[in-house]
Motif scaffolding. Structure first.
Motif, PDB file in Angstrom:
ATOM      1  N   ASN A  12      -0.198  63.163 -25.525  1.00  0.00           N
ATOM      2  CA  ASN A  12      -0.556  63.022 -24.112  1.00  0.00           C
ATOM      3  C   ASN A  12      -1.717  62.054 -23.926  1.00  0.00           C
ATOM      4  N   SER A  13      -2.709  62.103 -24.832  1.00  0.00           N
ATOM      5  CA  SER A  13      -3.885  61.246 -24.661  1.00  0.00           C
ATOM      6  C   SER A  13      -3.696  59.845 -25.251  1.00  0.00           C
ATOM      7  N   TYR A  16      -4.050  56.786 -22.941  1.00  0.00           N
ATOM      8  CA  TYR A  16      -5.433  56.659 -22.448  1.00  0.00           C
ATOM      9  C   TYR A  16      -6.321  56.036 -23.528  1.00  0.00           C
ATOM     10  N   ASP A 296      -2.553  67.536 -21.276  1.00  0.00           N
ATOM     11  CA  ASP A 296      -2.354  67.886 -19.858  1.00  0.00           C
ATOM     12  C   ASP A 296      -2.875  66.821 -18.884  1.00  0.00           C
ATOM     13  N   HIS A 297      -2.966  65.551 -19.331  1.00  0.00           N
ATOM     14  CA  HIS A 297      -3.476  64.462 -18.478  1.00  0.00           C
ATOM     15  C   HIS A 297      -4.897  64.727 -17.996  1.00  0.00           C
ATOM     16  N   ASP A 300      -7.129  61.746 -17.345  1.00  0.00           N
ATOM     17  CA  ASP A 300      -6.942  61.156 -16.017  1.00  0.00           C
ATOM     18  C   ASP A 300      -7.626  62.001 -14.940  1.00  0.00           C
TER      19      ASP A 300
END
Ligand SMILES: Nc1ncnc2c1ncn2[C@@H]1O[C@H](COP(=O)(O)OP(=O)(O)OP(=O)(O)O)[C@@H](O)[C@H]1O
Ligand SMILES: [Mg+2]
Length: 410
Positions: A12-13, A16, A296-297, A300
């Motif tokens: 998920n990360s 980013y 889990d974002h 962001d």
């Protein structure tokens, strides 16, 4: 140009981290398995500056391969996204004489049985825990430790609330232990998972997460995040809100507990995601720590709320630069996960009425796909993101929109 070796970007990360590297003017080389790389979405591949293939399920071989690669090509920092590879990140950093966590304690950052031992040794406020292979063993160990029901049963190694359940009576232990042992390997690498279960006293109270960037053993805390989960037997996350509206004394106590936990786990360079409940009787109780960026974002969510880019701060720490963690700006952000009301065939999502505060929506499941019920995070079909000037406002906006959101299943 600085070169960062990132052990697995498919997380998920991951995106980013890759964007943050670009903003720092650094190159990212990704260590993964060739077959897993084959499944990378195009958008992820495009952000990567190079790859090195190895077998990440064989930590000694991966360490040798990646050390040889790093020595041959020149690497300035080692980073990771995946909890299960954080011990390898720590060992490789040590081998290359780069900043990183204590490799001797790194296994406790991925294994909840070892984490419980490290917390007990470090006098971290954490739930009393026993470790077992079977329900009978668990029941005897609970009796010896004087831990009464309800308890929480979970896999020694897993994530995403998979296999985690709250058990109200001894009769339910057997099913809970078997449920916790349902995932012997972790996708996508096929990494073998410790099949023991941890059984803990149940901690009441609201739940939070706190991310901390660590540089030269100095702690840079990000804003506290309020965590929303389902109630009942299964505790899947339903959303997060940043910042959490807590009293300053509670925030200070949570930070102190998290710092104790990080010390106990040998986390001295990088980033940590600490999950904590504030028990009405005992104050902050640390549920777990991951020596990695949050999923889990939340990267962001925290950035939209506070203006702080924790992926960038993490990379600065591993590059041995002072992380940029300024005072948060005013504002709040919430994410809410969409789950089907029951198992069936997913048909679509309809939001009726006003959409105040809704700034982003994302479906991860195509219409027509089979969906399950919400026992863990695998049931999610997408998410909604909200922003507002205050946490109270953003929670109210999210609640209003969710009340008018229908996840259609046939
Ligand atoms: N001892 C406990 N007392 C009360 N609730 C607990 C306890 N342990 C876990 N939980 C609940 O179950 C959730 C999942 O547990 P945990 O974080 O240990 O597992 P996980 O699979 O690593 O989860 P995730 O990756 O979703 O954070 C927690 O966020 C919390 O809501
Ligand atoms: Mg957790």
């Amino acid at each position: 140009m600085k070169r960062i070796l990132l052990i697995e970007a498919l997380a998920n990360s991951g995106p980013y981290v890759l964007d943050a590297a670009r903003s720092l003017g650094a190159h990212v080389l990704v260590a993964t398995h060739e077959d897993v790389y084959g499944s990378y979405p195009a958008a992820l591949r495009e952000r990567i500056d190079g790859t090195v293939f190895t077998d990440l399920t064989d930590p000694d071989r991966a360490l040798a391969d990646l050390a040889a690669f790093a020595e041959a090509t020149g690497i300035d920092a080692v980073a990771g996204c995946w909890e299960f590879f954080t011990p390898l990140v720590a060992r490789l950093a040590r081998r290359l004489d780069l900043p990183g966590n204590d490799p001797g304690r790194a296994q406790a950052c991925r294994n909840k049985a070892e984490m419980a031992q490290a917390f007990a040794a470090g006098r971290v406020p954490a739930p009393r825990t026993v470790v077992a292979d079977t329900a009978e063993q668990a029941q005897r160990a609970l009796a010896r430790a004087g831990i009464g029901f309800p308890v929480v049963v979970k896999p020694a190694e897993q994530g995403g609330s998979w296999g985690v359940s709250v058990v109200g009576s001894p009769g339910q232990l057997d099913a809970a232990v078997r449920h916790a042992q349902s995932w012997p390997v972790a996708a996508p690498h096929g990494l073998p998972m410790d099949q023991r279960v941890v059984v803990q006293e149940y901690v009441g109270g609201p739940e939070f997460s706190l991310d901390t960037v660590v540089w030269r053993e100095e702690y840079f805390h990000l804003p506290l995040v309020e965590k929303h989960t389902t109630g009942g037997s299964y505790r899947a996350e339903t959303g997060h809100t940043c910042p959490a509206a807590v009293r300053p004394a509670d925030l200070a106590a949570v930070r102190a507990a998290a710092e104790r936990a990080l010390k106990a786990l040998g986390i001295r360079n990088g980033v940590a995601h600490t999950e904590v409940k504030i028990s009405p009787e005992a104050g902050p109780v640390v549920i777990e720590v991951g020596a990695r960026l949050p999923g889990d974002h939340l990267v962001d969510v925290v950035r939209r709320a506070s203006g702080i880019d924790e992926a960038r701060a993490y990379l600065q720490a591993v590059l041995d630069e002072k992380p940029d963690v300024p005072a948060p700006r005013e504002g709040a952000c919430a994410i809410r996960f969409l789950t089907p009301p029951r198992a069936g065939t997913f048909r679509g999502v309809t939001i009726l009425g006003r959409h105040d505060g809704l700034v982003d929506r994302h479906l991860t499941t195509p219409p027509g796909a089979a969906v399950g019920s919400a026992h863990d995070n695998s049931a999610r079909i997408g998410h909604l993101v909200f922003t507002a000037p205050t946490p109270g406002q953003v929670n109210a906006d999210a609640a209003r929109v969710l009340a008018h959101t229908r996840v259609e299943v046939s």
